[in-house]
Enzyme design. Structure first.
Site, short mmCIF file in Angstrom:
data_model
loop_
_atom_site.label_atom_id
_atom_site.label_comp_id
_atom_site.label_asym_id
_atom_site.label_seq_id
_atom_site.Cartn_x
_atom_site.Cartn_y
_atom_site.Cartn_z
N GLU A 1 0.92 -1.17 0.01
CA GLU A 1 -0.06 0.04 0.05
C GLU A 1 0.87 1.41 0.01
O GLU A 1 1.61 1.42 1.06
CB GLU A 1 -1.19 -0.13 1.23
N CYS B 1 -4.01 7.88 4.32
CA CYS B 1 -3.55 7.36 3.08
C CYS B 1 -4.54 7.53 2.04
O CYS B 1 -4.22 7.85 0.69
CB CYS B 1 -3.63 5.97 3.25
#
Length: 457
Positions: A227, A261
């Site tokens: 990620e 994020c």
């Protein structure tokens, strides 16, 4: 030794011993042996321990939140909120993992029976993030442990104490030694972990580091989940409730000091509502309380990393030099702490770093567009592909746009959210693989094909 610094006061909280290369190898050896026994442990016994961990996390939520706040600057009440949501995420895994572990009989054609079973990967490395250490960590270590794996966990150096606290809670919950080991430290510890013959490596962080990890693991055919970065766009159409849209998008940009994020990192607004949007956006931003993370009234604390202050300053200055103007003039706050007040720029375009490079802080560019097609082209004009959001009253219009957005997650009239029911996955430079949902459980399993022929038939 690793010095843990409070970003709100710049004081050293604690010195933490970091493992040597030999310590890392010993941790791996212990994990290998523990994992063999854990894989043979019935699921209900594994789930009982994870349930006890969940209860301890809930019981100690204020203490855990305070630790996290002290080392990365998140307001305590928001850290408590993260823990509460993590408890719900753990509940989802506890409820749904058994069905993903179940063997499947896929074909019966006498005398043959064909089945699929699912087995744990083995020992996995988990280099986790500091911005949401409970969320991001639990996406990996909870399903990994439930499915029979061992985890070597390297917390970010900016959430080290949180990582050590998690390890302590697992130990208190009765998790057998070797199955979850926290390895605190900086890049050297990450390199040492990445050099091990792991069965899986899962990393959350920058694109460059993720790229190096992928290259290291490729020679071993290790399963990798990455990620990485994001430059998540939001598009506000011309038919919205403008105040609602402006406040939603602003919160998506500035919550957790923009260190999410899936934070909104660039905004496109239809020309018909652009001026009204700017007025509401500016008013909402002015209402945000920036200050002491221990104060319940604080919306935004400091950024976690001192080095990020220069990145934010440089992106803003680059845009100003190329013709942008302030809508909200924030910037670095004088005095102690890594405080950077919310900053919004208008008159921006894609020649500017603020509209192209990941910011990961409380700065945002807002660009006027004339049509849905222009917005769509600009939203896809980026190397990242984590999330994108569309704000409109027309669902059909939103769906048509969302289908054409090249990102792993799309939002209609919302942003900056994650659900355990849905996969968390990136495209392009935002990474590879998925966590969460049934896909995220299967991530930590490997299939085995069974061809069963009855004798004498």
């Amino acid at each position: 030794m690793l010095s843990i610094v409070n970003p709100a006061t710049e004081e050293v909280i604690q010195e933490v011993r970091t493992p040597s290369a030999q310590d890392i190898k010993a941790a791996y050896a212990a994990a290998v042996e523990a994992q063999k026994r854990w894989a043979d442990t019935p699921y209900l016994s594994r789930a009982k321990i994870i349930t006890e961990f969940r209860q301890l996390l809930e019981k100690n939520s204020i203490e855990c939140a305070s630790v996290t706040s002290s080392e990365m600057g998140k307001p305590v009440h928001q850290a408590v909120g993260e823990i509460k949501a993590t408890l719900m995420r753990i509940d989802w895994f506890l409820e749904n993992t058994p069905k993903e572990l179940a063997a499947e009989q896929v074909r019966v054609a006498p005398p043959m029976i064909e089945e699929i079973s699912y087995e744990p990967l083995g020992v996995i490395g988990n280099i986790s993030a500091w911005n949401f250490p409970y969320f991001v960590g639990s996406n990996v270590f909870i399903p990994a442990l439930l499915t029979g794996n061992a985890v070597l966990y390297k917390p970010s150096e900016f959430s080290t104490l949180t990582g050590l606290k998690l390890a302590h809670l697992f130990e208190e919950a009765g998790l057998p030694a070797g199955l979850f080991q926290a390895l605190p430290g900086g890049p050297d510890v990450g390199k040492g972990l990445s050099a091990l013959p792991l069965n899986g490596m899962f990393f959350t962080g920058s694109f460059r580091t993720g790229q190096r990890i992928a290259e290291t693991q490729a020679n071993r055919f290790t399963k990798v989940g990455l990620e990485l970065g994001g430059k998540d766009p939001a598009y506000v159409c011309d038919d919205v409730d403008v105040k609602t849209a402006a406040e939603s998008v602003a919160d998506g940009a500035f919550y957790n000091a923009g260190q999410s994020c899936c934070a909104v990192e660039r905004i496109y607004v239809h020309a018909k509502v652009y001026d009204e949007f700017l007025a509401h956006f500016k008013a909402f931003t002015a209402s945000l309380v920036i200050g002491d993370p221990r104060d319940s009234k604080t919306y935004m604390g400091p950024v976690a990393r001192q080095a990020q202050l220069e990145i934010l300053r440089e992106q803003v200055q680059d845009a100003l030099d190329k013709g942008a103007q302030y809508l909200v003039k924030g910037g670095r706050r004088e005095g102690r702490g890594y405080f950077y007040e919310p900053t919004a720029l208008i008159g921006v375009n894609h020649s500017m770093k603020i509209m192209r490079d990941e910011s990961f802080g409380p700065i945002i560019g807002i660009q006027k567009v004339a049509s849905d097609e222009e917005a769509l082209a600009l939203m896809n004009d980026n190397e990242y592909g984590l999330t994108s959001s569309v704000h409109t009253l027309d669902k059909a219009r939103a769906i048509q746009l969302m289908k054409r957005l090249n990102s792993g997650t799309v939002y209609w009239n919302c942003c900056d959210r994650v659900s355990p029911y849905l996969p968390w996955t990136g495209r392009k430079a935002s990474g590879m693989g998925s966590t969460l949902s049934h896909i995220g459980v299967k991530t930590f399993l490997q299939p085995k094909a069974w061809h069963l022929r009855h004798p004498g038939v």
